[in-house]
Design a protein around this motif. Sequence first.
Motif, short mmCIF file in Angstrom:
data_model
loop_
_atom_site.label_atom_id
_atom_site.label_comp_id
_atom_site.label_asym_id
_atom_site.label_seq_id
_atom_site.Cartn_x
_atom_site.Cartn_y
_atom_site.Cartn_z
N SER A 48 10.15 -5.37 -1.41
CA SER A 48 8.73 -5.74 -0.82
C SER A 48 8.89 -7.37 -0.45
N SER A 53 3.62 -4.42 -4.28
CA SER A 53 4.38 -2.93 -4.43
C SER A 53 3.22 -2.02 -4.15
N ARG A 54 3.64 -0.79 -4.00
CA ARG A 54 2.63 0.34 -4.07
C ARG A 54 2.27 0.62 -5.54
N TYR A 72 -4.82 2.80 0.61
CA TYR A 72 -3.63 1.88 0.53
C TYR A 72 -2.80 2.06 1.59
N ASP A 90 4.13 3.26 3.89
CA ASP A 90 3.41 3.85 3.06
C ASP A 90 1.93 4.00 3.08
#
Length: 552
Positions: A48, A53-54, A72, A90
């Motif tokens: 990233s 981050s996710r 998100y 994502d």
Amino acid sequence: MSAVGDVAYRWTLADDRIHWGEGVEALLGIADKGAVATGRAFGGRSVSQNGSSRFDLVARSRESDGGSGVRYEIEYQVADDYGGLRWIEDRGRWFADEQGRPEVAIGVLRAIDERRVREERLVRLATYDELTGLLNRIRLKEALEDVLIQSENSRQTAAFLLLAIDNLALINESYGFDVGDEVIIGVGQRLCGMARRVDAVGRYSGNKFGLVLRNCDKDRLASVTERLLTSVRDQVVTTSRGPISMTVSAGCLSLPSDARTVEAALAHAEEALTVSKELHRDSYVIYTPSREREKARRRNLSLADELVTALNDRRICLAYQPIVSAATGEVSMHECLIRLVQPDGSISAAGNFVPIAEKLGLIGLLDYRAMELTLETLRAHPAQRLALNVSGRTTNDRMWLDTLVAQLRAEPALARRLTVEITETVAIQDMEESVDFVATLRDLGCLVAIDDFGAGYTSFRNLKTLDVDMVKIDGSFVQNLAANRDNQFFVRTLVDLAHNFDLPTVAEWVGNAEEVEMLKGFGVDYLQGFFLGEPMLTLPQENTVLRLGAKA
């Protein structure tokens, strides 16, 4: 989803398992989806750029799930099995358990490599010059503004240099524009190589570069500039057509003593550069403040504002000066001369504002308005013939020519009563453009005249190539003709040259009866000047016949 290349997933946080949909191997560039079967394994491949981050967006989220999940969205890169990185978008929602903690996330991955490439290219274009890779004009001005602010706040001196490649037009003409671009790139690299990391180098315009020097006082400015010029001079630029020697000229100033705004810095640098180029190639001039020069600059800017206002207020008008047959005294046509009506109603002659308009790049606007007014006059006076003078810049303005062509094709009768005058010096600077310009107008039925004939010393070959209908002898050779034997010889020669091609001649600036008789004796066909008629704001409905032996 498989058809569009997207991949769905379900991530359960309790056991950190990710259940992937079809196509994840192709999307991520992996041989086995088992390599990314857990959030930890997938996170180990993710990179990233913003540090988020996710996992952060889901597991560490401080938002609350009201029952429909928490949305998100993130973009990051994922390492594939081939040593590369792939951009991924994502998007998904996480859903909470009974205690409100994230329990499961459901989302979709999409490959966005092509989009990121386009976005990065747009960002680069917004920052860097596409040809040289240096800062573009906008970013160069921002760097200049930053150093001005820093200089004001920290009391540190800086400098700005505006450098121009000498004779680039000759390179383009001799080798082509591709080689010219190679020269621009080479010079840019040379300047960039000489600059320090704290300095800023950018391409200001076609053949010009800007250099912002931090922590450079006025005492060092001369030596720094000399080193830059020497570096360019002493090393050839390697091109596809072989090595080419180049030089640059520069205009320099110290900051903030010589300028406290970006606009002032650029204007002063341009001014110094112009002076250096007038001296000789491969030279530089350091700007020195001058009250008289600053007053003239403010006066020019004020006049520019006045011209734009006058154009918007429709206060640009025409005055009409007669062109008289030397044989009969009959008025053959009128030349349209541009005038400015002041707010108090007084009239300002072209000499008071046209030179400034040319210098400030406003002459094109005046030429457009003069064309409109000339065509309006031709419509209102069906018996009159008019001559329209065009500036050198407008001769190369394809849009101006296309506008005139469209108007005259719609009303062919106007073309047969219109003569367009182009100056000799402009005509011979770019013969190919001039020939095309003349041919286009003549095909419409217009006449074309060479104005200021003699000022550019047109050869027999050029006169034949241009294929014009008339030549107007430069008035400077007619003024005080009776007392100047050199001018008498020159006018006779010009008349003979024109008559060899069956071209009628017009003598401008005729000032008295003696000059009239002398010019008639030389064989001049038409006469124009204050002695024969001053420019008038109203055009007569019918032409008159003048007695040429006395003042009209």
